[in-house]
Design an enzyme around this catalytic site. Structure first.
Site, PDB file in Angstrom:
ATOM      1  N   ARG A  77       9.534 124.072 -48.309  1.00 14.49           N
ATOM      2  CA  ARG A  77       8.472 123.086 -48.164  1.00 14.49           C
ATOM      3  C   ARG A  77       8.731 121.638 -48.710  1.00 14.49           C
ATOM      4  O   ARG A  77       8.371 120.564 -48.270  1.00 14.49           O
ATOM      5  CB  ARG A  77       7.145 123.534 -48.634  1.00 14.49           C
ATOM      6  N   TYR A 125      -4.853 102.378 -32.707  1.00 12.91           N
ATOM      7  CA  TYR A 125      -4.565 103.623 -31.961  1.00 12.91           C
ATOM      8  C   TYR A 125      -5.695 104.495 -32.015  1.00 12.91           C
ATOM      9  O   TYR A 125      -6.276 104.679 -33.092  1.00 12.91           O
ATOM     10  CB  TYR A 125      -3.290 104.208 -32.560  1.00 12.91           C
ATOM     11  N   ASP A 133       0.399 100.665 -38.957  1.00 10.43           N
ATOM     12  CA  ASP A 133       0.950 101.596 -37.794  1.00 10.43           C
ATOM     13  C   ASP A 133       1.987 100.506 -37.492  1.00 10.43           C
ATOM     14  O   ASP A 133       1.765  99.907 -36.509  1.00 10.43           O
ATOM     15  CB  ASP A 133       0.037 101.933 -36.894  1.00 10.43           C
ATOM     16  N   LYS A 158       8.317 108.656 -31.066  1.00 13.32           N
ATOM     17  CA  LYS A 158       8.489 107.536 -30.296  1.00 13.32           C
ATOM     18  C   LYS A 158      10.025 106.844 -30.247  1.00 13.32           C
ATOM     19  O   LYS A 158      10.920 107.784 -30.051  1.00 13.32           O
ATOM     20  CB  LYS A 158       7.613 106.187 -30.491  1.00 13.32           C
TER      21      LYS A 158
END
Length: 406
Positions: A62, A116, A188, A213
């Site tokens: 993890r 967003y 962001d 993206k």
């Protein structure tokens, strides 16, 4: 193999970042380490590892392994002022985990009204249920923004350019005010990335990106990241580990591959976007073009001052269009796909209506609607890929012809 990258240009950094010899060995890229269990040489070795392993140390799957560590380190090296980067299974996971790392019940979050939509949903949904109050603000109205602060305001969420409608805000000034009021500034920064907008140097405390993206660049992975200086990186790391966030090493390898060409893809996107946006600006069917990299745009001055780059994402509003005519335009495009996301090598077109997700900011182009559509902005967001811009313009011409035939 690149050595010390300090002082190097972004293009040089993007090639060499994260490529430690101990992670790559004799090959160019770090291998894909698929592992849930990390083995220790002895019980003494296991005890020496401790319950809070440091970055880049084997402990448990993890916490990642060299493939994920190489990507996180590369993103850190690209973000001036960052002490570390956390990886998340999606951009939305990065947004949510970053907010949870700096907020607690009773706090107030100021959130830019053109953010967003999932960022808005987090504020209106989980955070509200958790006891965090949100207040939307017009990111272009600094006086109104400043007036919203109170003693419980602990964080400010920014996005520049704004989602869909592409307004560019004065990030250094907004973050200065937040800092003076004791609030954390998060942004962001997916649109420009650290290559085009060094967010921490511009006053932000935490910079978030959807790696889905531009970093991935090929529409084949989901991932997010958050980078910060030492103080907030520790909080990001603690929150992420407590929430069990982990990314696939296979996806991390894809993101590393995409990262190496990101700068030239961003540059190509800006060049093509300027050509296409300039053409659209002169079309009689178009009421307004919202493209910060285009001279004459409302956000161009701030973009020129604060940014060193951008991407091929922008939008435009149709003049006197209807939902049916807009749909005809999009349906007849052959080179533009219809779909969410952006930042891949292929071009996309997405019709949108920003009015339902605005509370404090006007929607650019809303005055363009006529007749039954008065007050409605018939808009389309374009993500410009790597196709030749002349071919994309010809495709849009076909779409306009189909729209006028309705």
């Amino acid at each position: 193999m690149a050595g010390d990258l300090s002082g190097k240009k972004p293009g040089t950094k993007i090639v060499g970042a994260g490529r430690r010899k101990e992670w790559t060995g004799q090959v160019v890229n770090p291998p894909v380490w698929r592992a849930s269990t990390h083995l220790y040489a002895s019980e003494a070795d296991r005890k020496a590892g401790g319950s809070q392993p440091k970055d880049g140390k084997f402990y448990y799957g993890r916490q990642g392994a060299p493939t994920q560590w190489a990507l996180a380190e590369a993103l850190t090296q690209l973000e001036p002022g960052a002490a570390g980067t956390m990886l998340y299974p999606s951009g939305v996971a990065a947004i949510n985990s970053a907010l949870l790392s700096v907020l607690k019940p009773g706090d107030v979050l100021l959130i830019s009204d053109n953010s967003y939509e999932p960022s808005r949903i987090m504020a209106m949904g989980f955070l509200k249920r958790w006891g965090v109050e949100h207040r939307f603000f017009d990111s272009l109205d600094i006086a109104a923004y400043e007036a919203l602060f109170c003693e419980r305001t602990k964080a400010v969420w920014l996005e520049s350019p704004g989602s869909l409608t592409m307004e560019v805000c004065d990030v250094p000034e907004l973050t200065r005010i937040a800092r003076e009021r004791g609030a954390v500034s998060l942004i962001d920064n997916t649109w420009a990335s650290a290559i085009g907008f060094p967010a921490l140097e511009r006053g932000c405390d935490i910079s978030i990106m959807s790696l889905t993206k531009h970093v991935g660049g090929h529409s084949d992975l989901m991932m997010g990241a958050a980078s910060a200086g030492e103080r907030y990186y520790r909080r990001l790391r603690q929150t992420s580990q407590q929430m069990g966030n982990v990314v696939s090493p296979d996806d991390a390898a894809l993101a590393l591959r995409g990262l190496r060409t990101m700068e030239i893809r961003l540059e190509r996107g800006v060049q093509s976007a300027r050509v296409i946006a300039t053409w659209l600006r002169d079309r009689p069917e178009v009421a307004a073009v919202h493209c910060p990299v285009l001279e004459g745009d409302a956000g161009y001055a701030l973009w020129s001052r604060d940014f060193t780059g951008g991407c091929g994402l922008f939008s435009f509003t149709l003049a006197d269009a209807t939902p049916e005519s807009r749909a005809a335009l999009v349906d007849n495009l052959k080179l533009f796909g219809i779909g969410y996301s952006w930042g891949g090598y292929e071009s996309l077109a997405l019709p949108y209506d920003a009015a339902p997700i605005r509370d404090a900011m006007p929607v650019p182009g809303a005055e363009a609607g006529g007749g039954d559509n008065a007050g409605a902005a018939m808009s389309i967001r374009l993500s410009i890929g790597l196709e030749d811009p002349e071919d994309l313009i010809a495709d849009l011409q076909t779409g306009f012809a189909a729209m006028k035939a309705i």
